[in-house]
Design a protein around this motif. Sequence first.
Motif, mmCIF file in Angstrom:
data_model
loop_
_atom_site.group_PDB
_atom_site.id
_atom_site.type_symbol
_atom_site.label_atom_id
_atom_site.label_comp_id
_atom_site.label_asym_id
_atom_site.label_seq_id
_atom_site.Cartn_x
_atom_site.Cartn_y
_atom_site.Cartn_z
ATOM 1 N N GLU A 124 -78.292 96.756 63.618
ATOM 2 C CA GLU A 124 -78.463 95.543 62.814
ATOM 3 C C GLU A 124 -78.515 95.861 61.320
ATOM 4 N N ASN A 125 -79.213 96.938 60.968
ATOM 5 C CA ASN A 125 -79.438 97.241 59.547
ATOM 6 C C ASN A 125 -78.297 98.010 58.889
ATOM 7 N N ALA A 126 -77.626 98.867 59.642
ATOM 8 C CA ALA A 126 -76.608 99.733 59.034
ATOM 9 C C ALA A 126 -75.182 99.233 59.237
ATOM 10 N N LEU A 127 -74.911 98.541 60.346
ATOM 11 C CA LEU A 127 -73.539 98.170 60.663
ATOM 12 C C LEU A 127 -73.212 96.701 60.410
ATOM 13 N N CYS A 128 -74.217 95.833 60.384
ATOM 14 C CA CYS A 128 -73.942 94.393 60.330
ATOM 15 C C CYS A 128 -73.957 93.736 58.946
ATOM 16 N N PRO A 129 -74.340 94.408 57.840
ATOM 17 C CA PRO A 129 -74.357 93.718 56.547
ATOM 18 C C PRO A 129 -73.034 93.069 56.157
ATOM 19 N N ILE A 130 -71.899 93.750 56.371
ATOM 20 C CA ILE A 130 -70.599 93.179 55.998
ATOM 21 C C ILE A 130 -70.350 91.898 56.776
ATOM 22 N N GLN A 131 -70.646 91.933 58.077
ATOM 23 C CA GLN A 131 -70.462 90.764 58.932
ATOM 24 C C GLN A 131 -71.337 89.596 58.467
ATOM 25 N N ARG A 132 -72.599 89.877 58.126
ATOM 26 C CA ARG A 132 -73.503 88.811 57.684
ATOM 27 C C ARG A 132 -73.033 88.188 56.370
ATOM 28 N N VAL A 133 -72.518 89.032 55.456
ATOM 29 C CA VAL A 133 -72.023 88.522 54.169
ATOM 30 C C VAL A 133 -70.806 87.623 54.381
ATOM 31 N N VAL A 134 -69.908 88.013 55.277
ATOM 32 C CA VAL A 134 -68.731 87.184 55.570
ATOM 33 C C VAL A 134 -69.161 85.817 56.096
ATOM 34 N N HIS A 135 -70.104 85.799 57.034
ATOM 35 C CA HIS A 135 -70.578 84.532 57.600
ATOM 36 C C HIS A 135 -71.289 83.688 56.545
ATOM 37 N N LEU A 136 -72.002 84.330 55.628
ATOM 38 C CA LEU A 136 -72.760 83.597 54.612
ATOM 39 C C LEU A 136 -71.847 82.974 53.561
ATOM 40 N N PHE A 137 -70.829 83.733 53.093
ATOM 41 C CA PHE A 137 -70.013 83.275 51.963
ATOM 42 C C PHE A 137 -68.770 82.493 52.379
ATOM 43 N N GLN A 138 -68.225 82.778 53.559
ATOM 44 C CA GLN A 138 -67.012 82.102 54.013
ATOM 45 C C GLN A 138 -65.917 82.149 52.931
ATOM 46 N N GLU A 139 -65.389 80.980 52.508
ATOM 47 C CA GLU A 139 -64.290 80.952 51.530
ATOM 48 C C GLU A 139 -64.689 81.510 50.160
ATOM 49 N N LYS A 140 -66.001 81.504 49.866
ATOM 50 C CA LYS A 140 -66.461 82.018 48.570
ATOM 51 C C LYS A 140 -66.417 83.542 48.525
ATOM 52 N N LEU A 141 -66.063 84.154 49.640
ATOM 53 C CA LEU A 141 -65.985 85.614 49.699
ATOM 54 C C LEU A 141 -64.948 86.154 48.711
ATOM 55 N N ALA A 142 -63.932 85.339 48.391
ATOM 56 C CA ALA A 142 -62.892 85.772 47.440
ATOM 57 C C ALA A 142 -63.507 86.160 46.100
ATOM 58 N N PHE A 143 -64.537 85.415 45.665
ATOM 59 C CA PHE A 143 -65.189 85.718 44.384
ATOM 60 C C PHE A 143 -65.918 87.067 44.447
ATOM 61 N N LEU A 144 -66.497 87.347 45.610
ATOM 62 C CA LEU A 144 -67.223 88.612 45.794
ATOM 63 C C LEU A 144 -66.243 89.791 45.798
ATOM 64 N N LEU A 145 -65.108 89.615 46.473
ATOM 65 C CA LEU A 145 -64.080 90.662 46.503
ATOM 66 C C LEU A 145 -63.551 90.931 45.096
ATOM 67 N N HIS A 146 -63.347 89.872 44.329
ATOM 68 C CA HIS A 146 -62.841 90.003 42.960
ATOM 69 C C HIS A 146 -63.844 90.759 42.095
ATOM 70 N N ALA A 147 -65.133 90.430 42.243
ATOM 71 C CA ALA A 147 -66.178 91.108 41.468
ATOM 72 C C ALA A 147 -66.228 92.598 41.818
ATOM 73 N N ALA A 148 -66.083 92.909 43.110
ATOM 74 C CA ALA A 148 -66.127 94.317 43.541
ATOM 75 C C ALA A 148 -64.941 95.102 42.987
ATOM 76 N N LEU A 149 -63.749 94.525 43.045
ATOM 77 C CA LEU A 149 -62.547 95.212 42.565
ATOM 78 C C LEU A 149 -62.558 95.397 41.051
ATOM 79 N N SER A 150 -63.042 94.382 40.332
ATOM 80 C CA SER A 150 -62.992 94.409 38.869
ATOM 81 C C SER A 150 -64.236 95.047 38.269
ATOM 82 N N TYR A 151 -65.168 95.469 39.131
ATOM 83 C CA TYR A 151 -66.399 96.114 38.683
ATOM 84 C C TYR A 151 -67.225 95.176 37.803
ATOM 85 N N THR A 152 -67.171 93.893 38.116
ATOM 86 C CA THR A 152 -67.960 92.901 37.395
ATOM 87 C C THR A 152 -69.420 92.979 37.849
ATOM 88 N N PRO A 153 -70.391 93.017 36.921
ATOM 89 C CA PRO A 153 -71.793 93.031 37.336
ATOM 90 C C PRO A 153 -72.170 91.739 38.059
#
Length: 314
Positions: A124-153
């Motif tokens: 639950e603690n080590a393998l599921c964070p990515i899955q939980r984030v996907v379920h939480l953000f849904q379509e808004k996940l695109a903004f998170l991916l963009h922030a990660a790629l562009s190194y935006t704080p």
Amino acid sequence: SLSLLDTNLPAEAETELRSFISRRLTKGALFEGMGNVASVELSIPEYKVGCYYCRFQQENLLETATQESDTSIPEYVVCFLGGSEKDTFRLELDKYVQSLKINPVLEQKTSESCVNPDLRSWFENALCPIQRVVHLFQEKLAFLLHAALSYTPVEVKHADERTEKDISRFLAAAGLQGLVQEGTMTSLSIAMTEEQHKSMIIDCSGPQPQLSNTGSNRFCEDWMQAFVNGAEGGNPFLFRQILENFKLKAIQDINNLKRFIRQAEMNHYALFKCYLFLKNCGSGDILLKIVKVEHAEMPEARNVVTVLEEFMRE
């Protein structure tokens, strides 16, 4: 020799696992803090199970041993059993093991339910964070991916501790740290902070996270759709594989653009190819920032990037 500290395996399977780990230790195949994944045959219903195993020492006990030179340092080997696909999460499991707090004097266990909660909740603690984030953000996940790629704080507000950790882990897993030169990532981070003057804000006070100061592009939106489509299966290994493919494609695009820029230093047609590539790849905004930082000390390449920036603005 190995002494059993804690387990929820049946006795026969535990003995077989201990024998397997003993052989690995004898061969010197267990390095401190670096986990391994192997298939093992145990007397349990599955034919073979994947076993992540890691040798480690606790930092707090190491400090005590350093202060008291006569104190021997206890060493542990932790094993997590499950599907053989766990190799995907080896780095996460390495970090998880280092965070474990093992009580060196444990009571004798009388039932499976008594297993140390830190050990029992590894999946639950080590393998599921990515899955939980996907379920939480849904379509808004695109903004998170963009922030990660562009190194935006990113700044997370009003979130519980687990959600905040999940978001942090997702951003770290989706970013290009270790794949792009460290100096480039540092310079890019500074450039993004100066350019935006503020972080992307994630407000988790409501049932759905609200985001502000966001950025996105077609590349991140397409990959967001791949995550959302995979959410029905609820398999954390699938999400991790999608994330690895996302990063691989981003790195391929960066390398292609660098190759085009080298060609464009001597060839105007290659300059036009650069422009077409940036226009069509879906992540031209981020790629241009990355190569601009990387080529800052290279006059000819810097000139090409400046021309590309003008083309893209127009």
